[in-house]
Design an enzyme around this catalytic site. Structure first.
Site, PDB file in Angstrom:
ATOM      1  N   ASP A 202      -4.531  -4.179 -33.514  1.00  0.00           N
ATOM      2  CA  ASP A 202      -3.724  -3.868 -34.697  1.00  0.00           C
ATOM      3  C   ASP A 202      -2.929  -5.087 -35.164  1.00  0.00           C
ATOM      4  O   ASP A 202      -2.579  -5.952 -34.364  1.00  0.00           O
ATOM      5  CB  ASP A 202      -2.775  -2.702 -34.358  1.00  0.00           C
ATOM      6  CG  ASP A 202      -2.245  -2.006 -35.602  1.00  0.00           C
ATOM      7  OD1 ASP A 202      -2.786  -2.247 -36.707  1.00  0.00           O
ATOM      8  OD2 ASP A 202      -1.289  -1.218 -35.477  1.00  0.00           O
ATOM      9  N   GLY A 203      -2.664  -5.125 -36.461  1.00  0.00           N
ATOM     10  CA  GLY A 203      -1.795  -6.161 -37.014  1.00  0.00           C
ATOM     11  C   GLY A 203      -2.488  -7.212 -37.876  1.00  0.00           C
ATOM     12  O   GLY A 203      -1.859  -8.193 -38.281  1.00  0.00           O
ATOM     13  N   ASN A 204      -3.760  -6.989 -38.196  1.00  0.00           N
ATOM     14  CA  ASN A 204      -4.484  -7.976 -39.013  1.00  0.00           C
ATOM     15  C   ASN A 204      -3.869  -8.129 -40.406  1.00  0.00           C
ATOM     16  O   ASN A 204      -3.754  -9.237 -40.923  1.00  0.00           O
ATOM     17  CB  ASN A 204      -5.941  -7.547 -39.204  1.00  0.00           C
ATOM     18  CG  ASN A 204      -6.713  -7.522 -37.914  1.00  0.00           C
ATOM     19  OD1 ASN A 204      -6.227  -8.002 -36.898  1.00  0.00           O
ATOM     20  ND2 ASN A 204      -7.907  -6.963 -37.943  1.00  0.00           N
TER      21      ASN A 204
ATOM     22  N   ARG B 126      -0.766  -7.509 -41.421  1.00  0.00           N
ATOM     23  CA  ARG B 126       0.531  -8.196 -41.373  1.00  0.00           C
ATOM     24  C   ARG B 126       0.350  -9.690 -41.123  1.00  0.00           C
ATOM     25  O   ARG B 126       1.040 -10.514 -41.688  1.00  0.00           O
ATOM     26  CB  ARG B 126       1.419  -7.563 -40.285  1.00  0.00           C
ATOM     27  CG  ARG B 126       2.139  -6.313 -40.769  1.00  0.00           C
ATOM     28  CD  ARG B 126       2.670  -5.505 -39.632  1.00  0.00           C
ATOM     29  NE  ARG B 126       1.605  -4.699 -39.021  1.00  0.00           N
ATOM     30  CZ  ARG B 126       1.744  -4.014 -37.897  1.00  0.00           C
ATOM     31  NH1 ARG B 126       2.887  -4.059 -37.228  1.00  0.00           N
ATOM     32  NH2 ARG B 126       0.747  -3.284 -37.436  1.00  0.00           N
ATOM     33  N   TRP B 127      -0.602 -10.026 -40.282  1.00  0.00           N
ATOM     34  CA  TRP B 127      -0.878 -11.434 -39.967  1.00  0.00           C
ATOM     35  C   TRP B 127      -1.280 -12.176 -41.251  1.00  0.00           C
ATOM     36  O   TRP B 127      -0.817 -13.286 -41.509  1.00  0.00           O
ATOM     37  CB  TRP B 127      -2.003 -11.503 -38.934  1.00  0.00           C
ATOM     38  CG  TRP B 127      -2.293 -12.859 -38.374  1.00  0.00           C
ATOM     39  CD1 TRP B 127      -1.703 -13.443 -37.299  1.00  0.00           C
ATOM     40  CD2 TRP B 127      -3.261 -13.791 -38.868  1.00  0.00           C
ATOM     41  NE1 TRP B 127      -2.247 -14.684 -37.076  1.00  0.00           N
ATOM     42  CE2 TRP B 127      -3.207 -14.928 -38.032  1.00  0.00           C
ATOM     43  CE3 TRP B 127      -4.171 -13.784 -39.928  1.00  0.00           C
ATOM     44  CZ2 TRP B 127      -4.021 -16.034 -38.214  1.00  0.00           C
ATOM     45  CZ3 TRP B 127      -4.979 -14.888 -40.116  1.00  0.00           C
ATOM     46  CH2 TRP B 127      -4.904 -16.004 -39.265  1.00  0.00           C
TER      47      TRP B 127
ATOM     48  N   HIS C 195      -8.543  -9.654 -41.012  1.00  0.00           N
ATOM     49  CA  HIS C 195      -9.673  -9.019 -40.314  1.00  0.00           C
ATOM     50  C   HIS C 195     -10.691 -10.070 -39.873  1.00  0.00           C
ATOM     51  O   HIS C 195     -11.203 -10.012 -38.754  1.00  0.00           O
ATOM     52  CB  HIS C 195     -10.365  -7.991 -41.220  1.00  0.00           C
ATOM     53  CG  HIS C 195      -9.492  -6.838 -41.629  1.00  0.00           C
ATOM     54  ND1 HIS C 195      -8.621  -6.239 -40.753  1.00  0.00           N
ATOM     55  CD2 HIS C 195      -9.359  -6.179 -42.817  1.00  0.00           C
ATOM     56  CE1 HIS C 195      -7.988  -5.256 -41.387  1.00  0.00           C
ATOM     57  NE2 HIS C 195      -8.410  -5.210 -42.642  1.00  0.00           N
TER      58      HIS C 195
ATOM     59  N   TRP D 241     -11.083   5.411 -42.850  1.00  0.00           N
ATOM     60  CA  TRP D 241     -11.931   5.662 -44.027  1.00  0.00           C
ATOM     61  C   TRP D 241     -11.063   5.902 -45.259  1.00  0.00           C
ATOM     62  O   TRP D 241     -11.529   5.774 -46.392  1.00  0.00           O
ATOM     63  CB  TRP D 241     -12.843   6.882 -43.818  1.00  0.00           C
ATOM     64  CG  TRP D 241     -13.977   6.665 -42.851  1.00  0.00           C
ATOM     65  CD1 TRP D 241     -14.111   7.225 -41.619  1.00  0.00           C
ATOM     66  CD2 TRP D 241     -15.144   5.855 -43.043  1.00  0.00           C
ATOM     67  NE1 TRP D 241     -15.287   6.804 -41.027  1.00  0.00           N
ATOM     68  CE2 TRP D 241     -15.944   5.968 -41.878  1.00  0.00           C
ATOM     69  CE3 TRP D 241     -15.596   5.027 -44.087  1.00  0.00           C
ATOM     70  CZ2 TRP D 241     -17.160   5.292 -41.726  1.00  0.00           C
ATOM     71  CZ3 TRP D 241     -16.822   4.365 -43.926  1.00  0.00           C
ATOM     72  CH2 TRP D 241     -17.579   4.497 -42.770  1.00  0.00           C
TER      73      TRP D 241
ATOM     74  N   ARG E 264      -8.617   4.122 -46.262  1.00  0.00           N
ATOM     75  CA  ARG E 264      -8.089   2.868 -46.844  1.00  0.00           C
ATOM     76  C   ARG E 264      -8.824   2.543 -48.153  1.00  0.00           C
ATOM     77  O   ARG E 264      -9.881   3.123 -48.429  1.00  0.00           O
ATOM     78  CB  ARG E 264      -8.280   1.728 -45.842  1.00  0.00           C
ATOM     79  CG  ARG E 264      -7.392   1.904 -44.618  1.00  0.00           C
ATOM     80  CD  ARG E 264      -7.407   0.672 -43.747  1.00  0.00           C
ATOM     81  NE  ARG E 264      -6.518   0.862 -42.614  1.00  0.00           N
ATOM     82  CZ  ARG E 264      -6.053  -0.103 -41.852  1.00  0.00           C
ATOM     83  NH1 ARG E 264      -6.387  -1.350 -42.101  1.00  0.00           N
ATOM     84  NH2 ARG E 264      -5.251   0.148 -40.846  1.00  0.00           N
TER      85      ARG E 264
ATOM     86  N   LEU F  38     -20.714  -7.376 -18.282  1.00  0.00           N
ATOM     87  CA  LEU F  38     -19.634  -6.692 -18.994  1.00  0.00           C
ATOM     88  C   LEU F  38     -20.239  -5.741 -20.012  1.00  0.00           C
ATOM     89  O   LEU F  38     -21.220  -6.081 -20.671  1.00  0.00           O
ATOM     90  CB  LEU F  38     -18.780  -7.749 -19.724  1.00  0.00           C
ATOM     91  CG  LEU F  38     -17.665  -7.251 -20.638  1.00  0.00           C
ATOM     92  CD1 LEU F  38     -16.463  -6.802 -19.803  1.00  0.00           C
ATOM     93  CD2 LEU F  38     -17.214  -8.343 -21.613  1.00  0.00           C
TER      94      LEU F  38
ATOM     95  N   SER G  70      -2.383   6.547 -32.057  1.00  0.00           N
ATOM     96  CA  SER G  70      -3.154   6.671 -33.304  1.00  0.00           C
ATOM     97  C   SER G  70      -4.523   7.351 -33.125  1.00  0.00           C
ATOM     98  O   SER G  70      -5.540   6.844 -33.626  1.00  0.00           O
ATOM     99  CB  SER G  70      -3.315   5.302 -33.978  1.00  0.00           C
ATOM    100  OG  SER G  70      -2.070   4.787 -34.374  1.00  0.00           O
TER     101      SER G  70
ATOM    102  N   GLU H  41      -2.793   3.136 -17.986  1.00  0.00           N
ATOM    103  CA  GLU H  41      -1.542   2.391 -18.143  1.00  0.00           C
ATOM    104  C   GLU H  41      -1.507   1.895 -19.587  1.00  0.00           C
ATOM    105  O   GLU H  41      -2.519   1.419 -20.114  1.00  0.00           O
ATOM    106  CB  GLU H  41      -1.515   1.192 -17.181  1.00  0.00           C
ATOM    107  CG  GLU H  41      -1.441   1.580 -15.727  1.00  0.00           C
ATOM    108  CD  GLU H  41      -0.145   2.320 -15.384  1.00  0.00           C
ATOM    109  OE1 GLU H  41       0.908   1.971 -15.940  1.00  0.00           O
ATOM    110  OE2 GLU H  41      -0.206   3.260 -14.570  1.00  0.00           O
TER     111      GLU H  41
END
Ligand code: IPE
Ligand code: IPE
Ligand code: MG
Length: 241
Positions: A16-18, A20-21, A33, A65, A67, A131, A196, A207
């Site tokens: 989260d925060g793209n 605002r960045w 993004h 969706w 947005r 991974l 969210s 955690e």
């Protein structure tokens, strides 16, 4: 990280925060993004280097969706471009790529490229990937629980006794995350302290770590710090330890 038992098997991140960045730099949200893709790359490397076995990332929620159409289209285009650009490297690194969510809503070309990337990065039978990289796309926790409940109801539509006897593991196997261990650690960037509608069932004993860093600034160092924080936690699962 020397003590292997303190390394989380599954790390999940609410990226989260793209927006605002980007705004801090006087740019459009989509600028954030595209920079976020670099953080994904860094976290994949950091996860593999530190012995994390599953890395899952919340890339797009069902609520997203709602947005503006232009932003949704850019996010989907970015997903398409990233799949095309990164798969070869992921395969070489031994990373298995998977996408989970309500994919009925995804454009058919993007869905085809997702399926191709999943097939391409699937390890040979009997071989474990280094991974698992899981992207949650068009995902919501409530949707996942509901679709599992519907599957369970269908499975036992003529067998009420079977339904009565169904347990937690059986239900968990109907969620889209079937076979994936529940996240040990869920990180959310950007300072928001909420889940969210993410992995509601699966997060029962995760955690939680909320960090102020905006997603495009979250790199290897931040990932390692999160693992160090996790190593200090005392997981009790309701028992006395
Ligand atoms: C996270 O960044 C990316 C998605 C949710 C798709 P945001 O776009 O939510 O950025 P902020 O929270 O508005 O800064
Ligand atoms: C959560 O971020 C979803 C993803 C990171 C994909 P949002 O930015 O959509 O969440 P809210 O609206 O702040 O809760
Ligand atoms: Mg946000």
């Amino acid at each position: 990280m020397n003590d292997k038992s303190k390394v989380p098997t599954h790390v999940s991140i609410i990226m989260d925060g793209n927006g605002r960045w980007a705004r801090q730099r006087g740019q459009e949200r989509v600028y954030g993004h595209s920079h976020g893709v670099e953080s994904v790359r860094a976290c994949v490397e950091a996860a593999a280097e530190n012995g994390v076995r599953y890395l899952s990332l919340f890339a797009f929620s069902e609520e997203n969706w709602g947005r503006p159409e232009a932003e949704v289209n850019t996010l989907m285009a970015l997903m398409f471009k990233s799949i095309a650009g990164e798969m070869e490297a992921l395969k070489k690194q031994g990373v298995r790529f998977r996408v989970l969510g309500n994919l009925d809503r995804i454009d058919k070309d993007l869905l085809a490229s997702i399926r191709e990337a999943e097939a391409m990065t699937a390890p040979p039978v009997g071989k474990e990937p280094l991974l698992d990289l899981i992207i949650f796309l068009s995902y919501s926790g409530k949707w996942d629980i509901l679709q599992a409940a519907k599957s369970l109801a269908k499975k036992y539509s003529t067998d009420p006794e079977g339904l009565d006897n169904a347990g937690l593991d059986e239900f968990g196997d109907l969620l889209v995350t079937a076979g994936v261990p529940d996240p040990d650690l869920i990180i959310r960037t950007s300072g928001e302290q909420r889940i969210s509608n993410y992995l509601l069932w699966q997060a029962a004993y995760s955690e939680l770590l909320f960090v102020d860093t905006l997603w495009p600034d979250f790199g290897k160092e931040e990932f390692r710090s999160a693992l160090e924080e996790y190593a200090k936690r005392n997981r009790r699962y309701g028992k006395v330890k």
